[in-house]
Design an enzyme around this catalytic site. Structure first.
Site, mmCIF file in Angstrom:
data_model
loop_
_atom_site.group_PDB
_atom_site.id
_atom_site.type_symbol
_atom_site.label_atom_id
_atom_site.label_comp_id
_atom_site.label_asym_id
_atom_site.label_seq_id
_atom_site.Cartn_x
_atom_site.Cartn_y
_atom_site.Cartn_z
ATOM 1 N N GLY A 96 0.826 -1.214 0.000
ATOM 2 C CA GLY A 96 0.000 0.000 0.000
ATOM 3 C C GLY A 96 0.854 1.255 0.000
ATOM 4 O O GLY A 96 0.431 2.320 0.465
ATOM 5 N N GLY A 97 2.053 1.144 -0.561
ATOM 6 C CA GLY A 97 2.998 2.273 -0.527
ATOM 7 C C GLY A 97 2.615 3.439 -1.427
ATOM 8 O O GLY A 97 3.239 4.494 -1.347
ATOM 9 N N ALA A 98 1.605 3.235 -2.277
ATOM 10 C CA ALA A 98 1.167 4.357 -3.131
ATOM 11 C C ALA A 98 0.013 5.124 -2.491
ATOM 12 O O ALA A 98 -0.474 6.105 -3.054
ATOM 13 C CB ALA A 98 0.762 3.846 -4.511
ATOM 14 N N ILE A 102 -0.817 7.127 3.823
ATOM 15 C CA ILE A 102 0.187 6.871 4.865
ATOM 16 C C ILE A 102 1.366 6.111 4.260
ATOM 17 O O ILE A 102 2.530 6.419 4.531
ATOM 18 C CB ILE A 102 -0.447 6.107 6.049
ATOM 19 C CG1 ILE A 102 -1.527 6.976 6.716
ATOM 20 C CG2 ILE A 102 0.629 5.703 7.073
ATOM 21 C CD1 ILE A 102 -2.335 6.278 7.788
ATOM 22 N N ASP A 108 -1.442 -7.415 -5.599
ATOM 23 C CA ASP A 108 -2.476 -7.466 -4.565
ATOM 24 C C ASP A 108 -1.977 -8.372 -3.435
ATOM 25 O O ASP A 108 -1.453 -9.464 -3.709
ATOM 26 C CB ASP A 108 -3.723 -8.075 -5.239
ATOM 27 C CG ASP A 108 -4.942 -8.112 -4.345
ATOM 28 O OD1 ASP A 108 -4.787 -8.204 -3.107
ATOM 29 O OD2 ASP A 108 -6.055 -8.073 -4.884
ATOM 30 N N ILE A 109 -2.157 -7.944 -2.191
ATOM 31 C CA ILE A 109 -1.673 -8.778 -1.074
ATOM 32 C C ILE A 109 -2.436 -10.104 -0.962
ATOM 33 O O ILE A 109 -1.994 -11.010 -0.252
ATOM 34 C CB ILE A 109 -1.710 -8.033 0.292
ATOM 35 C CG1 ILE A 109 -3.100 -7.494 0.615
ATOM 36 C CG2 ILE A 109 -0.668 -6.917 0.329
ATOM 37 C CD1 ILE A 109 -3.231 -6.962 2.048
ATOM 38 N N THR A 169 -5.700 0.612 13.319
ATOM 39 C CA THR A 169 -6.450 1.830 13.590
ATOM 40 C C THR A 169 -7.023 1.846 15.007
ATOM 41 O O THR A 169 -7.385 0.793 15.545
ATOM 42 C CB THR A 169 -7.615 1.947 12.584
ATOM 43 O OG1 THR A 169 -8.502 2.981 12.994
ATOM 44 C CG2 THR A 169 -8.419 0.661 12.482
ATOM 45 N N ASP A 170 -7.171 3.050 15.547
ATOM 46 C CA ASP A 170 -7.802 3.157 16.870
ATOM 47 C C ASP A 170 -9.302 2.842 16.805
ATOM 48 O O ASP A 170 -9.957 2.687 17.844
ATOM 49 C CB ASP A 170 -7.564 4.546 17.487
ATOM 50 C CG ASP A 170 -8.207 5.694 16.719
ATOM 51 O OD1 ASP A 170 -8.796 5.446 15.641
ATOM 52 O OD2 ASP A 170 -8.122 6.844 17.202
ATOM 53 N N GLU A 171 -9.848 2.725 15.585
ATOM 54 C CA GLU A 171 -11.287 2.443 15.484
ATOM 55 C C GLU A 171 -11.642 1.054 15.983
ATOM 56 O O GLU A 171 -12.817 0.773 16.239
ATOM 57 C CB GLU A 171 -11.762 2.603 14.037
ATOM 58 C CG GLU A 171 -11.666 4.025 13.570
ATOM 59 C CD GLU A 171 -12.537 4.365 12.365
ATOM 60 O OE1 GLU A 171 -13.451 3.595 12.041
ATOM 61 O OE2 GLU A 171 -12.287 5.424 11.773
ATOM 62 N N TYR A 207 -15.635 -1.652 8.364
ATOM 63 C CA TYR A 207 -14.210 -1.289 8.254
ATOM 64 C C TYR A 207 -13.461 -1.679 9.524
ATOM 65 O O TYR A 207 -12.466 -2.412 9.481
ATOM 66 C CB TYR A 207 -14.054 0.216 7.999
ATOM 67 C CG TYR A 207 -12.664 0.713 8.303
ATOM 68 C CD1 TYR A 207 -11.565 0.252 7.588
ATOM 69 C CD2 TYR A 207 -12.424 1.617 9.350
ATOM 70 C CE1 TYR A 207 -10.276 0.675 7.895
ATOM 71 C CE2 TYR A 207 -11.145 2.041 9.654
ATOM 72 C CZ TYR A 207 -10.076 1.567 8.926
ATOM 73 O OH TYR A 207 -8.801 1.977 9.239
ATOM 74 N N LYS A 252 -10.537 -4.529 10.195
ATOM 75 C CA LYS A 252 -9.207 -4.224 10.722
ATOM 76 C C LYS A 252 -8.946 -5.026 12.007
ATOM 77 O O LYS A 252 -7.842 -5.524 12.225
ATOM 78 C CB LYS A 252 -9.046 -2.723 10.996
ATOM 79 C CG LYS A 252 -8.954 -1.864 9.759
ATOM 80 C CD LYS A 252 -7.781 -2.205 8.852
ATOM 81 C CE LYS A 252 -6.438 -1.742 9.372
ATOM 82 N NZ LYS A 252 -5.350 -2.037 8.378
ATOM 83 N N ASN A 301 -6.928 9.401 13.900
ATOM 84 C CA ASN A 301 -7.286 10.049 12.622
ATOM 85 C C ASN A 301 -6.111 10.838 12.050
ATOM 86 O O ASN A 301 -5.667 11.810 12.656
ATOM 87 C CB ASN A 301 -8.472 10.983 12.817
ATOM 88 C CG ASN A 301 -9.770 10.232 12.741
ATOM 89 O OD1 ASN A 301 -10.039 9.394 13.609
ATOM 90 N ND2 ASN A 301 -10.552 10.488 11.713
ATOM 91 N N ARG A 353 -23.963 9.255 9.571
ATOM 92 C CA ARG A 353 -23.394 7.970 9.119
ATOM 93 C C ARG A 353 -23.999 6.865 9.990
ATOM 94 O O ARG A 353 -24.013 7.008 11.229
ATOM 95 C CB ARG A 353 -21.887 8.058 9.335
ATOM 96 C CG ARG A 353 -21.115 6.790 9.109
ATOM 97 C CD ARG A 353 -19.656 6.974 9.521
ATOM 98 N NE ARG A 353 -18.852 7.569 8.487
ATOM 99 C CZ ARG A 353 -17.560 7.916 8.634
ATOM 100 N NH1 ARG A 353 -16.953 7.745 9.803
ATOM 101 N NH2 ARG A 353 -16.889 8.443 7.637
#
Ligand code: DAU
Length: 338
Positions: free
Chosen positions: A7-9, A12, A58-59, A124-126, A148, A152, A177, A271
């Site tokens: 996901g280097g493109a 983050i 693709d991973i 993620t903190d989510e 999501y 994760k 975030n 949402r």
């Protein structure tokens, strides 16, 4: 070290690739499927550097992952590849389970089989769910509430199981975030900045008083790097910016920086399952010597400035398939808001 950044493109990922290369000490292979939010122009400044290589893939493709690990004699993996946007996970949960759970599993297993020395999962903190008060520590229960964050969390559990089961040296970071340059304009800050530049409505979900802890992408990547090289295997590290704000406050700040009127704000229907607040305790990472250094107001101001100066980056994005997505998520809501 020879490091595979998946996901280097992405947002983050591309900041991280540039950061790792800037030390001059590492070779970085960027493995990216270039889906809607992946953008190789994010790496223009490093694409010709000798320590950098790009592989399209693709991973979930185990055979390709294995051959890349062998070909480049990869020693460490940092997994930034993910489906990341909550609103999209509500529309298409399956692709989140595929990339964030299955893809993570494939990458892990291939890394383990190949004898990779370190594996870091960018999470993620989510995963902690909505935190009405206080700060989430790494020992808190994981209670994800969107497709999501549930995907994760599934990925996190798989990763951690590789430490207990195989002693494969994995680490997980859970960032708050994140904002900064090169962020795909579906996320709150770049969406609001680019809409405001065009004097389009800024759609605030619900009462606009949901709270997020904002983390500059530079601070986030510094945290990932610290954990990757110095973290304890089998351990989770929170990365929080310590900049908790209500969404409406951030929106008003963006309008003020751009000299645009508050009348652009629109309260639209919420949402589904919207988490009220996230906030993490980053004490464990601080013990490794990390701390966030970008003050939020400065970081936000320079982010706004970056979008002002890089219309050639975001305008093509917002005029393509993004329009369909925007209509699907916001069309009716904005009409109802009047
Ligand atoms: O906390 C870390 C997470 O932060 C990352 O793991 C996710 O990948 C990233 O998308 C982000 O999740 P959020 O759902 O918090 O981010 P988002 O930018 O979508 O929304 C931030 C807040 O702004 C949230 O309370 C929803 C609100 N919002 C968002 C959008 C896109 C609006 O009010 N209107 C909007 O149009």
């Amino acid at each position: 070290m020879r490091i595979l950044v998946t996901g280097g493109a992405g947002f983050i990922g591309s900041h991280l690739v540039r950061r790792l290369l800037s030390s001059g000490q590492h070779q970085v292979v960027n493995f990216d499927a270039l889906r809607y939010s992946g953008n190789l122009t994010n790496l223009n400044t490093v694409s010709q550097q000798p320590g950098y290589a790009f592989v399209y893939g693709d991973i979930c493709d185990g055979a390709l992952v294995s051959s890349v690990l062998r070909q480049y004699r990869i020693e460490g993996i940092i997994n930034c590849a993910a489906e990341t946007h909550v609103d999209r996970s509500i529309l298409d949960p399956e692709s989140f389970a595929r990339t964030d759970v299955v893809g993570t599993g494939v990458l892990l297993e291939k890394g383990r089989q190949d004898g990779v020395k370190r594996f870091l999962q960018v999470s993620t903190d989510e995963v902690y769910g909505s935190v009405e008060s206080g700060l989430s520590t790494e020992e808190d229960r994981v209670q994800p509430r969107s497709p999501y964050s549930a995907s994760k969390a599934g990925g996190d559990f798989l990763v951690l199981s590789y430490w207990t089961t195989y002693h494969f040296p994995v680490m997980v970071t859970r960032g708050s975030n994140t904002y900064g340059s090169n962020q795909y304009p579906e996320k709150f800050i770049p969406l609001f900045v680019t809409n405001a530049i065009d004097e389009q409505p800024l759609p605030l979900y619900g009462d606009g008083q949901y709270r997020r802890d904002w983390l500059a992408v530079e601070d986030h990547c510094a945290g990932i790097e610290q954990v990757f090289f110095h973290g304890e295997p089998g351990t989770v590290y929170n990365i929080g910016g310590g900049n908790e704000r209500e969404n409406i406050v951030v929106a008003e700040e963006i309008l003020a920086y751009l000299g645009k009127p508050k009348s652009l704000l629109r309260f639209v229907s919420d949402r589904p399952g919207h988490d009220r607040r996230y906030a993490v305790d980053s004490g464990r990472l601080r013990q490794l010597g990390w701390r966030p250094i970008v003050p939020f107001d400065e970081g936000l101001r320079s982010t706004v400035q970056w979008y002002r100066e890089h219309e050639s980056w975001w305008r093509p994005i917002k005029s393509g398939a993004f329009r369909e997505y925007y209509e699907q998520v916001y069309g009716r809501r904005l009409q109802q808001a009047g």
